[in-house]
Write a protein that holds these residues in place. Structure first.
Motif, PDB file in Angstrom:
ATOM      1  N   THR A   1       0.810  -1.208   0.000  1.00 27.77           N
ATOM      2  CA  THR A   1       0.000   0.000   0.000  1.00 27.77           C
ATOM      3  C   THR A   1       0.852   1.272   0.000  1.00 27.77           C
ATOM      4  O   THR A   1       0.377   2.355  -0.343  1.00 27.77           O
ATOM      5  N   LYS A   2       2.130   1.126   0.374  1.00 27.31           N
ATOM      6  CA  LYS A   2       2.998   2.308   0.491  1.00 27.31           C
ATOM      7  C   LYS A   2       3.344   2.916  -0.863  1.00 27.31           C
ATOM      8  O   LYS A   2       3.779   4.059  -0.931  1.00 27.31           O
ATOM      9  N   ASP A   3       3.126   2.172  -1.952  1.00 34.87           N
ATOM     10  CA  ASP A   3       3.313   2.765  -3.286  1.00 34.87           C
ATOM     11  C   ASP A   3       2.434   4.005  -3.442  1.00 34.87           C
ATOM     12  O   ASP A   3       2.815   4.982  -4.072  1.00 34.87           O
TER      13      ASP A   3
ATOM     14  N   GLN B   1       6.747   9.964   7.090  1.00 38.39           N
ATOM     15  CA  GLN B   1       5.391   9.422   6.938  1.00 38.39           C
ATOM     16  C   GLN B   1       4.531   9.458   8.204  1.00 38.39           C
ATOM     17  O   GLN B   1       3.309   9.538   8.113  1.00 38.39           O
ATOM     18  N   TYR B   2       5.146   9.425   9.384  1.00 43.42           N
ATOM     19  CA  TYR B   2       4.357   9.435  10.623  1.00 43.42           C
ATOM     20  C   TYR B   2       3.789  10.817  10.930  1.00 43.42           C
ATOM     21  O   TYR B   2       2.833  10.948  11.689  1.00 43.42           O
ATOM     22  N   PHE B   3       4.432  11.864  10.372  1.00 45.11           N
ATOM     23  CA  PHE B   3       4.015  13.225  10.721  1.00 45.11           C
ATOM     24  C   PHE B   3       3.674  14.039   9.479  1.00 45.11           C
ATOM     25  O   PHE B   3       3.776  15.254   9.496  1.00 45.11           O
TER      26      PHE B   3
ATOM     27  N   ALA C   1      -8.951  -2.013   9.278  1.00 46.04           N
ATOM     28  CA  ALA C   1      -7.608  -1.785   8.748  1.00 46.04           C
ATOM     29  C   ALA C   1      -6.602  -1.634   9.876  1.00 46.04           C
ATOM     30  O   ALA C   1      -6.926  -1.126  10.949  1.00 46.04           O
ATOM     31  N   CYS C   2      -5.375  -2.044   9.593  1.00 45.44           N
ATOM     32  CA  CYS C   2      -4.281  -1.887  10.548  1.00 45.44           C
ATOM     33  C   CYS C   2      -3.913  -0.412  10.657  1.00 45.44           C
ATOM     34  O   CYS C   2      -4.089   0.344   9.708  1.00 45.44           O
ATOM     35  N   SER C   3      -3.367  -0.042  11.798  1.00 45.47           N
ATOM     36  CA  SER C   3      -2.915   1.331  11.974  1.00 45.47           C
ATOM     37  C   SER C   3      -1.460   1.340  12.415  1.00 45.47           C
ATOM     38  O   SER C   3      -1.104   0.730  13.426  1.00 45.47           O
ATOM     39  N   GLY C   4      -0.633   2.002  11.607  1.00 45.36           N
ATOM     40  CA  GLY C   4       0.774   2.185  11.960  1.00 45.36           C
ATOM     41  C   GLY C   4       0.994   3.690  11.984  1.00 45.36           C
ATOM     42  O   GLY C   4       0.819   4.350  13.010  1.00 45.36           O
ATOM     43  N   THR C   5       1.300   4.263  10.806  1.00 45.94           N
ATOM     44  CA  THR C   5       1.267   5.727  10.703  1.00 45.94           C
ATOM     45  C   THR C   5      -0.179   6.204  10.841  1.00 45.94           C
ATOM     46  O   THR C   5      -0.430   7.347  11.178  1.00 45.94           O
ATOM     47  N   GLY C   6      -1.129   5.324  10.494  1.00 42.52           N
ATOM     48  CA  GLY C   6      -2.544   5.682  10.508  1.00 42.52           C
ATOM     49  C   GLY C   6      -3.013   6.282   9.200  1.00 42.52           C
ATOM     50  O   GLY C   6      -4.200   6.574   9.034  1.00 42.52           O
ATOM     51  N   GLY C   7      -2.099   6.461   8.255  1.00 44.51           N
ATOM     52  CA  GLY C   7      -2.459   7.074   6.978  1.00 44.51           C
ATOM     53  C   GLY C   7      -3.509   6.272   6.225  1.00 44.51           C
ATOM     54  O   GLY C   7      -4.494   6.842   5.734  1.00 44.51           O
ATOM     55  N   THR C   8      -3.336   4.965   6.164  1.00 39.08           N
ATOM     56  CA  THR C   8      -4.277   4.139   5.395  1.00 39.08           C
ATOM     57  C   THR C   8      -5.671   4.224   5.987  1.00 39.08           C
ATOM     58  O   THR C   8      -6.645   4.546   5.293  1.00 39.08           O
ATOM     59  N   ILE C   9      -5.779   3.917   7.283  1.00 38.80           N
ATOM     60  CA  ILE C   9      -7.121   3.861   7.884  1.00 38.80           C
ATOM     61  C   ILE C   9      -7.769   5.241   7.908  1.00 38.80           C
ATOM     62  O   ILE C   9      -8.940   5.378   7.549  1.00 38.80           O
TER      63      ILE C   9
ATOM     64  N   ILE D   1       4.994  -8.124  15.358  1.00 47.82           N
ATOM     65  CA  ILE D   1       4.382  -7.704  14.075  1.00 47.82           C
ATOM     66  C   ILE D   1       5.010  -6.374  13.655  1.00 47.82           C
ATOM     67  O   ILE D   1       5.084  -5.447  14.458  1.00 47.82           O
ATOM     68  N   GLU D   2       5.441  -6.326  12.381  1.00 50.96           N
ATOM     69  CA  GLU D   2       6.089  -5.104  11.887  1.00 50.96           C
ATOM     70  C   GLU D   2       5.101  -4.268  11.087  1.00 50.96           C
ATOM     71  O   GLU D   2       4.419  -4.794  10.226  1.00 50.96           O
ATOM     72  N   GLY D   3       5.048  -2.970  11.386  1.00 45.84           N
ATOM     73  CA  GLY D   3       4.222  -2.060  10.592  1.00 45.84           C
ATOM     74  C   GLY D   3       2.906  -1.728  11.255  1.00 45.84           C
ATOM     75  O   GLY D   3       2.152  -0.885  10.781  1.00 45.84           O
ATOM     76  N   LEU D   4       2.619  -2.384  12.366  1.00 46.28           N
ATOM     77  CA  LEU D   4       1.329  -2.208  13.052  1.00 46.28           C
ATOM     78  C   LEU D   4       1.589  -1.648  14.448  1.00 46.28           C
ATOM     79  O   LEU D   4       2.502  -2.108  15.127  1.00 46.28           O
TER      80      LEU D   4
ATOM     81  N   TYR E   1       2.367 -10.114   7.337  1.00 48.56           N
ATOM     82  CA  TYR E   1       2.039 -10.347   8.748  1.00 48.56           C
ATOM     83  C   TYR E   1       0.850  -9.478   9.188  1.00 48.56           C
ATOM     84  O   TYR E   1      -0.068  -9.936   9.875  1.00 48.56           O
ATOM     85  N   THR E   2       0.833  -8.210   8.749  1.00 47.70           N
ATOM     86  CA  THR E   2      -0.272  -7.346   9.187  1.00 47.70           C
ATOM     87  C   THR E   2      -1.593  -7.716   8.515  1.00 47.70           C
ATOM     88  O   THR E   2      -2.656  -7.401   9.047  1.00 47.70           O
ATOM     89  N   SER E   3      -1.522  -8.391   7.369  1.00 50.76           N
ATOM     90  CA  SER E   3      -2.768  -8.875   6.761  1.00 50.76           C
ATOM     91  C   SER E   3      -3.347  -9.961   7.659  1.00 50.76           C
ATOM     92  O   SER E   3      -4.556 -10.032   7.873  1.00 50.76           O
TER      93      SER E   3
ATOM     94  N   PHE F   1      -5.564  -5.590   3.260  1.00 52.90           N
ATOM     95  CA  PHE F   1      -4.357  -6.407   3.415  1.00 52.90           C
ATOM     96  C   PHE F   1      -3.179  -5.592   2.852  1.00 52.90           C
ATOM     97  O   PHE F   1      -3.059  -5.442   1.637  1.00 52.90           O
ATOM     98  N   PRO F   2      -2.300  -5.075   3.714  1.00 54.04           N
ATOM     99  CA  PRO F   2      -1.332  -4.060   3.268  1.00 54.04           C
ATOM    100  C   PRO F   2      -0.191  -4.536   2.369  1.00 54.04           C
ATOM    101  O   PRO F   2       0.286  -3.759   1.543  1.00 54.04           O
ATOM    102  N   ASP F   3       0.290  -5.773   2.524  1.00 55.83           N
ATOM    103  CA  ASP F   3       1.446  -6.123   1.670  1.00 55.83           C
ATOM    104  C   ASP F   3       1.520  -7.625   1.383  1.00 55.83           C
ATOM    105  O   ASP F   3       0.657  -8.398   1.815  1.00 55.83           O
ATOM    106  N   HIS F   4       2.579  -8.013   0.677  1.00 54.02           N
ATOM    107  CA  HIS F   4       2.735  -9.370   0.158  1.00 54.02           C
ATOM    108  C   HIS F   4       3.504 -10.256   1.135  1.00 54.02           C
ATOM    109  O   HIS F   4       4.331  -9.772   1.917  1.00 54.02           O
TER     110      HIS F   4
HETATM  111  N1  PMP Z   1       1.150  -3.101   7.390  1.00 50.82           N
HETATM  112  C1  PMP Z   1       2.425  -2.942   6.991  1.00 50.82           C
HETATM  113  C2  PMP Z   1       3.174  -4.142   6.528  1.00 50.82           C
HETATM  114  C3  PMP Z   1       3.035  -1.679   7.018  1.00 50.82           C
HETATM  115  O1  PMP Z   1       4.309  -1.541   6.619  1.00 50.82           O
HETATM  116  C4  PMP Z   1       2.282  -0.585   7.498  1.00 50.82           C
HETATM  117  C5  PMP Z   1       2.941   0.769   7.580  1.00 50.82           C
HETATM  118  N2  PMP Z   1       3.643   1.032   8.761  1.00 50.82           N
HETATM  119  C6  PMP Z   1       0.969  -0.795   7.929  1.00 50.82           C
HETATM  120  C7  PMP Z   1       0.436  -2.062   7.845  1.00 50.82           C
HETATM  121  C8  PMP Z   1       0.105   0.293   8.492  1.00 50.82           C
HETATM  122  O2  PMP Z   1      -0.265   1.234   7.519  1.00 50.82           O
HETATM  123  P1  PMP Z   1      -0.319   2.758   7.904  1.00 50.82           P
HETATM  124  O3  PMP Z   1       1.103   3.190   8.175  1.00 50.82           O
HETATM  125  O4  PMP Z   1      -0.893   3.447   6.723  1.00 50.82           O
HETATM  126  O5  PMP Z   1      -1.132   2.904   9.130  1.00 50.82           O
END
Ligand code: PMP
Length: 344
Positions: free
Chosen positions: A47-49, A151-153, A182-190, A235-238, A280-282, A308-311
């Protein structure tokens, strides 16, 4: 079957417009209809593309970037790969400041994609001049014509999803979506996706997936930053150990937490039941769906979209390695037996 076969000018034209795929068997017995937005179909496999392309093109529109200028970010993960890919096509230099904890595979992958990688010590404070945050900031200050994605800010992270992921899901569900998970990391997607969907229909329920060991759920509930919530997890990214300004907490109805172990098993189950080899985050997001279904969140006519954010290929030495799973203590006796290779 796909309806059209197109020829593209370059790989960036394939960003976005990812498929929404019906989940058929992993959800059996659940009330409602479930669809996965599978972001691995982006050319950079995540999704980061979307945010890499959007933020870089915004900087171009504002006249900040010219060919030959530099894009800087602090990540060895999906965002780094996406920025490197966009930089190649658009003719920018890409510099990534990464932690020495990053795997050699990831660093090799980024270098292969043309990025200059600065490896910074992992165990120093964020404000230490050697930290990857400080190294990135310094490079940005020193280089005229550079953009720090941050990306976080960076609210453009959210805007990228407001302008792409949200409208796609609205169109793909013909406006009938009732829940977004949806997962939240930076929170941008959700938050970007939810902002768009709630503008269309405020009654859509938005549920964020957080990790045990992260502050997001507690912050959403109390508006307090509670450092007691912070401890290591796998879990990485979440989840996060800080409050990202790229998250709009007001468009998220609630957060639920998922464990490392259940998320890993659920990711493996997605491969075996739906043929979806995702990250993993999917697995974490799907684990969230299971918990919500069990708690009675969904009704017969619910139309639930999970992102589902990545492969899965980026997790071969982790959740898709039986050795790693066993080392984490994630195999019980039954699963361990299943994992043994069959001799012919
Ligand atoms: N899943 C993965 C694998 C990620 O790399 C990220 C980004 N940190 C997320 C979920 C969460 O997406 P977002 O940063 O848009 O909240």
């Amino acid at each position: 079957m796909k309806e059209e076969i197109q020829v593209y000018d370059n790989v960036l034209q394939l960003i976005g417009k990812t498929p929404l795929i019906h989940l058929n068997s992993i959800t059996s017995g659940f009330k409602g209809d479930f669809f996965a937005k599978v972001e691995a179909f982006n050319p950079g496999h995540s999704t980061k593309d979307r945010i890499a392309l959007y933020i870089i093109e915004e900087a171009e529109r504002k006249g900040i970037l010219k060919p030959g200028d530099t894009i800087i970010e602090t990540t060895s993960g999906n965002t780094g790969f996406s920025i490197a890919m966009v930089s190649i096509i658009k003719g920018y230099e890409c510099i990534l400041a990464v932690s020495s904890k990053s795997s050699p595979d990831k660093i090799d992958m980024l270098r292969t994609m043309g990025a200059k990688v600065h490896v910074c010590p992992a165990h120093v404070a964020a404000d230490d001049p050697r930290s990857y945050y400080e190294v990135a900031k310094k490079l940005h200050q020193e280089r005229k014509g550079s953009v720090y994605i941050n990306q976080y800010f960076n609210e453009l992270n959210m805007d990228a999803h407001f302008h792409s992921t949200g409208p796609e899901i609205w169109a793909q569900t013909e406006g009938k979506i009732t829940h977004l998970v949806a997962c939240s990391g930076t929170g941008g997607t959700i938050s970007g996706t939810a902002r768009f969907l709630k503008e269309k229909n405020p009654s859509i329920k938005v549920i964020g997936i957080d990790a045990f060991g992260s502050v997001l759920k507690k912050y959403h509930e109390t508006k307090e930053f509670d450092t007691d919530e912070i401890y290591p997890y796998r879990i990485e990214g979440l989840g996060k150990n800080l409050i990202p300004t790229a998250t709009d907490f007001d468009v998220i109805d609630k957060f639920i937490k998922v464990t490392d172990e259940e998320s890993a098993h659920t990711a493996r189950e997605l491969a075996k039941t739906e043929g979806l080899f995702v990250g993993y985050t999917s697995g974490a997001a799907m684990q969230g769906i299971k918990q919500l279904a069990e708690a009675g969140e969904f009704k017969k006519d619910s139309k639930v979209v999970v992102i589902f954010p990545d492969h899965g290929s980026r997790y071969m030495s982790k959740i898709y390695s039986d050795t790693w799973m066993a080392e984490q203590g994630f195999f019980d006796t039954k699963n361990q037996a299943e994992a043994q290779p069959v001799e012919i």
